[in-house]
Design a protein around this motif. Structure first.
Motif, PDB file in Angstrom:
ATOM      1  N   ALA A   1       0.837  -1.201   0.000  1.00 30.35           N
ATOM      2  CA  ALA A   1       0.000   0.000   0.000  1.00 30.35           C
ATOM      3  C   ALA A   1       0.872   1.251   0.000  1.00 30.35           C
ATOM      4  N   GLY A   2       1.976   1.214   0.757  1.00 28.24           N
ATOM      5  CA  GLY A   2       2.903   2.345   0.761  1.00 28.24           C
ATOM      6  C   GLY A   2       3.539   2.556  -0.598  1.00 28.24           C
ATOM      7  N   ARG A   3       3.858   1.467  -1.271  1.00 24.99           N
ATOM      8  CA  ARG A   3       4.438   1.580  -2.609  1.00 24.99           C
ATOM      9  C   ARG A   3       3.461   2.240  -3.566  1.00 24.99           C
ATOM     10  N   LEU A   4       2.167   1.898  -3.437  1.00 23.24           N
ATOM     11  CA  LEU A   4       1.155   2.513  -4.292  1.00 23.24           C
ATOM     12  C   LEU A   4       1.052   4.008  -4.004  1.00 23.24           C
ATOM     13  N   ARG A   5       1.054   4.389  -2.716  1.00 24.07           N
ATOM     14  CA  ARG A   5       1.004   5.810  -2.373  1.00 24.07           C
ATOM     15  C   ARG A   5       2.188   6.558  -2.973  1.00 24.07           C
ATOM     16  N   ARG A   6       3.359   5.952  -2.876  1.00 26.92           N
ATOM     17  CA  ARG A   6       4.559   6.616  -3.393  1.00 26.92           C
ATOM     18  C   ARG A   6       4.510   6.729  -4.916  1.00 26.92           C
ATOM     19  N   ALA A   7       3.991   5.700  -5.588  1.00 24.31           N
ATOM     20  CA  ALA A   7       3.905   5.739  -7.048  1.00 24.31           C
ATOM     21  C   ALA A   7       2.953   6.842  -7.505  1.00 24.31           C
TER      22      ALA A   7
ATOM     23  N   THR B   1       3.834  11.299  -9.311  1.00 27.29           N
ATOM     24  CA  THR B   1       3.338  11.950 -10.528  1.00 27.29           C
ATOM     25  C   THR B   1       3.264  13.466 -10.365  1.00 27.29           C
ATOM     26  N   SER B   2       3.459  13.957  -9.122  1.00 30.84           N
ATOM     27  CA  SER B   2       3.439  15.401  -8.877  1.00 30.84           C
ATOM     28  C   SER B   2       4.869  15.912  -8.848  1.00 30.84           C
TER      29      SER B   2
ATOM     30  N   LEU C   1      12.593  18.067   0.619  1.00 33.94           N
ATOM     31  CA  LEU C   1      11.553  17.387   1.384  1.00 33.94           C
ATOM     32  C   LEU C   1      11.309  15.986   0.845  1.00 33.94           C
ATOM     33  N   TYR C   2      11.060  15.055   1.782  1.00 34.32           N
ATOM     34  CA  TYR C   2      10.784  13.665   1.425  1.00 34.32           C
ATOM     35  C   TYR C   2       9.592  13.179   2.247  1.00 34.32           C
ATOM     36  N   PRO C   3       8.684  12.417   1.631  1.00 35.38           N
ATOM     37  CA  PRO C   3       7.509  11.936   2.359  1.00 35.38           C
ATOM     38  C   PRO C   3       7.888  11.014   3.529  1.00 35.38           C
ATOM     39  N   PRO C   4       7.012  10.913   4.525  1.00 40.86           N
ATOM     40  CA  PRO C   4       7.317  10.099   5.706  1.00 40.86           C
ATOM     41  C   PRO C   4       7.560   8.629   5.408  1.00 40.86           C
ATOM     42  N   ASP C   5       6.902   8.094   4.361  1.00 34.58           N
ATOM     43  CA  ASP C   5       6.950   6.651   4.130  1.00 34.58           C
ATOM     44  C   ASP C   5       8.022   6.225   3.138  1.00 34.58           C
ATOM     45  N   GLN C   6       8.983   7.100   2.845  1.00 29.84           N
ATOM     46  CA  GLN C   6      10.078   6.686   1.962  1.00 29.84           C
ATOM     47  C   GLN C   6      10.939   5.638   2.679  1.00 29.84           C
TER      48      GLN C   6
ATOM     49  N   LEU D   1      19.333   8.308  -1.269  1.00 30.85           N
ATOM     50  CA  LEU D   1      18.562   9.484  -1.650  1.00 30.85           C
ATOM     51  C   LEU D   1      18.425   9.621  -3.161  1.00 30.85           C
ATOM     52  N   ALA D   2      19.353   9.026  -3.908  1.00 33.61           N
ATOM     53  CA  ALA D   2      19.230   9.049  -5.369  1.00 33.61           C
ATOM     54  C   ALA D   2      17.974   8.302  -5.807  1.00 33.61           C
ATOM     55  N   GLU D   3      17.567   7.299  -5.021  1.00 33.33           N
ATOM     56  CA  GLU D   3      16.399   6.492  -5.365  1.00 33.33           C
ATOM     57  C   GLU D   3      15.124   6.996  -4.692  1.00 33.33           C
ATOM     58  N   ALA D   4      15.247   7.944  -3.749  1.00 30.95           N
ATOM     59  CA  ALA D   4      14.086   8.409  -2.998  1.00 30.95           C
ATOM     60  C   ALA D   4      13.353   9.515  -3.746  1.00 30.95           C
ATOM     61  N   PHE D   5      12.031   9.523  -3.625  1.00 25.79           N
ATOM     62  CA  PHE D   5      11.222  10.591  -4.196  1.00 25.79           C
ATOM     63  C   PHE D   5      11.173  11.759  -3.217  1.00 25.79           C
ATOM     64  N   GLY D   6      11.325  12.965  -3.733  1.00 33.46           N
ATOM     65  CA  GLY D   6      11.237  14.135  -2.874  1.00 33.46           C
ATOM     66  C   GLY D   6      11.088  15.398  -3.690  1.00 33.46           C
ATOM     67  N   PHE D   7      11.000  16.516  -2.994  1.00 33.77           N
ATOM     68  CA  PHE D   7      10.875  17.822  -3.621  1.00 33.77           C
ATOM     69  C   PHE D   7      12.097  18.669  -3.278  1.00 33.77           C
ATOM     70  N   ASP D   8      12.514  19.487  -4.214  1.00 34.83           N
ATOM     71  CA  ASP D   8      13.615  20.426  -4.015  1.00 34.83           C
ATOM     72  C   ASP D   8      13.063  21.803  -4.349  1.00 34.83           C
ATOM     73  N   GLU D   9      12.774  22.599  -3.317  1.00 32.32           N
ATOM     74  CA  GLU D   9      12.101  23.875  -3.515  1.00 32.32           C
ATOM     75  C   GLU D   9      12.876  25.008  -2.860  1.00 32.32           C
ATOM     76  N   VAL D  10      12.929  26.144  -3.505  1.00 34.30           N
ATOM     77  CA  VAL D  10      13.483  27.357  -2.909  1.00 34.30           C
ATOM     78  C   VAL D  10      12.312  28.213  -2.429  1.00 34.30           C
ATOM     79  N   LEU D  11      12.267  28.447  -1.118  1.00 31.07           N
ATOM     80  CA  LEU D  11      11.222  29.275  -0.523  1.00 31.07           C
ATOM     81  C   LEU D  11      11.669  30.735  -0.602  1.00 31.07           C
TER      82      LEU D  11
END
Length: 338
Positions: A82-88, A92-93, A258-263, A286-296
Motif C-alpha cells: 500500500a505504501g508503494r502505491l502511495r509513493r507511485a 506523478t506530482s 523534502l521527502y515523504p514520511p513513508d520513503q 537518496l538518489a532512489e528516494a522521491f522528494g521535492f527540491d524547492e526554494v522558498l
C-alpha cells in the motif's frame, strides 16, 4: 532468493547444533522467501552436517513461532505494498503547489488531512514584518534584548543533534553584528530550540506578524513559535517534526529538500527524528528516494506536514518564523519511527 552468509557453528552437549544466531538466520531466510535448497547449500558450504541441517529445518518448518512470524510478515508486506502505491501516485506530482491561502476548511481537507505540503504566497506580504524586518531594524528596536544563540556549529558535524553544546547567551544587537560580519557560514544561528520568540525582550516581534484567522490559537503564539535568523549558509540537517508546522519566510531565501514520511530509504536511516543521510552529499539511498527540491522565496509560507523529512539551507541572510499552534489537535509526539 539469495541467503545471507554464516560465520560459525556452535557445539552443545557433544553434538553439533546451529547456534541461536544461526537458527534466527535460518528462520529469517525462510520468511524472506529463500528456498530450502539454497539454505541447505549455504550451511553445507560451511561444513554443517546434513543431519544438523535437516533437524534445524524440520524444527523451524513446524514451529508455531514461524507460523506466527509468517502471519505478521504477510501483514507488513501488505502495508508495504500500500505504501508503494502511495509513493507511485505521489511521484506523478513534480513540484509542491504554490497558491493563495485557502479557507481553513479547505486547508484542513486538502492539505492537513492528506499530509500534503504546499506553499502559500499571499500571507507574509500582508505582514508589517515583510516591509520592516531587517538586521538593522531588529538591532534598532530590540538590540538590548537578551537572547540565546547557537554558535560554534561549523566545527561540529552534528550541531543540530548536539545543539545544547552550542547554546550561548547574548543580546540581539551583538548577534546582529556577528551575523553581518560572518559572511556565509553555518557557525552561528538562532534556531527553534533557542526559544527566542518566548523571551520578553522580543515580544514586540509578534506584533509584526498576523497569523491567518481560523488557523491558529493566537494565545499560544509566543510559546509555540520559532524564530530562525542567521547568515547565508546556515543548515538544518535532515529531520522530521512531530507536529504540523507553517513556516513563514520573511527575509532571504531558503532551500528545502523534502521527502515523504513513508520513503523506505529515509525510514531505514532514521535516528530519532533525525536522519543519517545528507541530501547535499551523494548517496544511493537518496538518489532512489522521491522528494521535492524547492526554494522558498521571501514572502512565501511553507506548510510542513508532520512526519515529512526536510533539510534546509539558507541561500541568503535569512529571517523566518514558524508556528505549530494550530486550532486542530497537533501533538504527534508518538510518531518517532527512528
Amino acid at each position: 532468493m539469495a541467503v545471507r552468509a554464516l560465520k560459525k557453528l556452535s557445539t552443545r552437549r557433544g553434538r553439533a547444533t546451529l547456534s541461536p544466531a544461526y537458527r534466527a538466520w535460518l528462520v529469517e531466510n525462510l520468511l524472506r522467501g529463500a528456498g530450502e535448497a539454497a539454505i541447505r547449500a549455504a550451511l553445507a558450504e560451511r561444513g554443517v552436517p546434513q543431519e544438523v541441517i535437516a533437524g534445524a529445518l524440520a524444527g523451524a518448518r513446524g514451529s508455531a513461532e514461524l507460523a506466527g512470524a509468517r502471519a505478521a510478515t504477510a501483514g507488513l508486506r501488505r502495508e508495504a505494498l500500500a505504501g508503494r502505491l502511495r509513493r507511485a501516485l505521489r511521484a506523478t506530482s513534480p513540484s509542491i503547489e504554490r497558491r493563495a491561502l485557502p479557507s481553513p476548511q479547505e486547508f484542513l481537507k486538502s492539505y492537513w488531512a492528506t499530509g500534503t505540503p504546499a506553499i502559500f504566497t499571499d500571507v507574509v506580504p500582508r505582514w508589517p514584518a515583510f516591509s520592516r524586518w531587517s538586521p538593522a531594524d531588529l538591532r534598532e528596536r530590540f538590540g538590548p534584548a537578551e537572547i540565546e544563540m547557537s554558535i560554534g556549529r561549523a566545527a561540529d558535524d552534528d550541531p543540530d543533534v548536539r545543539f545544547k553544546e552550542h547554546v550561548r547567551p547574548t543580546t540581539l544587537a551583538d548577534y546582529v553584528d556577528r551575523v553581518l560580519a560572518a559572511g556565509e557560514t553555518n557557525d552561528l544561528y538562532l534556531i527553534a530550540n533557542n526559544r527566542n520568540l518566548a523571551r520578553p525582550g522580543l515580544a514586540g516581534l509578534l506584533e509584526d506578524v498576523t497569523l491567518p484567522a481560523g488557523y491558529f490559537d493566537a494565545s499560544r503564539s509566543a510559546s509555540c513559535g520559532a524564530l530562525w535568523f542567521g547568515p547565508a549558509g546556515t543548515v538544518t540537517s535532515l529531520h522530521h517534526d512531530t507536529s504540523n508546522i507553517l513556516f513563514f519566510q520573511v527575509v532571504g531565501r531558503k532551500r528545502f529538500r523534502l521527502y515523504p514520511p513513508d520513503q523506505p530509504q529515509l525510514l531505514a536511516a532514521a535516528r530519532g527524528v533525525y536522519s543519517t543521510l545528507d541530501p547535499e552529499l551523494p548517496s544511493p539511498e537518496l538518489a532512489e528516494a522521491f522528494g521535492f527540491d524547492e526554494v522558498l522565496l521571501p514572502g512565501e509560507a511553507l506548510f510542513l506536514p508532520v512526519g515529512w523529512w526536510h533539510h534546509v539551507r539558507a541561500l541568503d541572510l535569512s529571517i523566518s518564523v514558524a508556528f505549530n499552534n494550530f486550532v486542530w489537535p497537533n501533538d504527534f509526539e508518538w510518531y518517532k519511527p527512528g
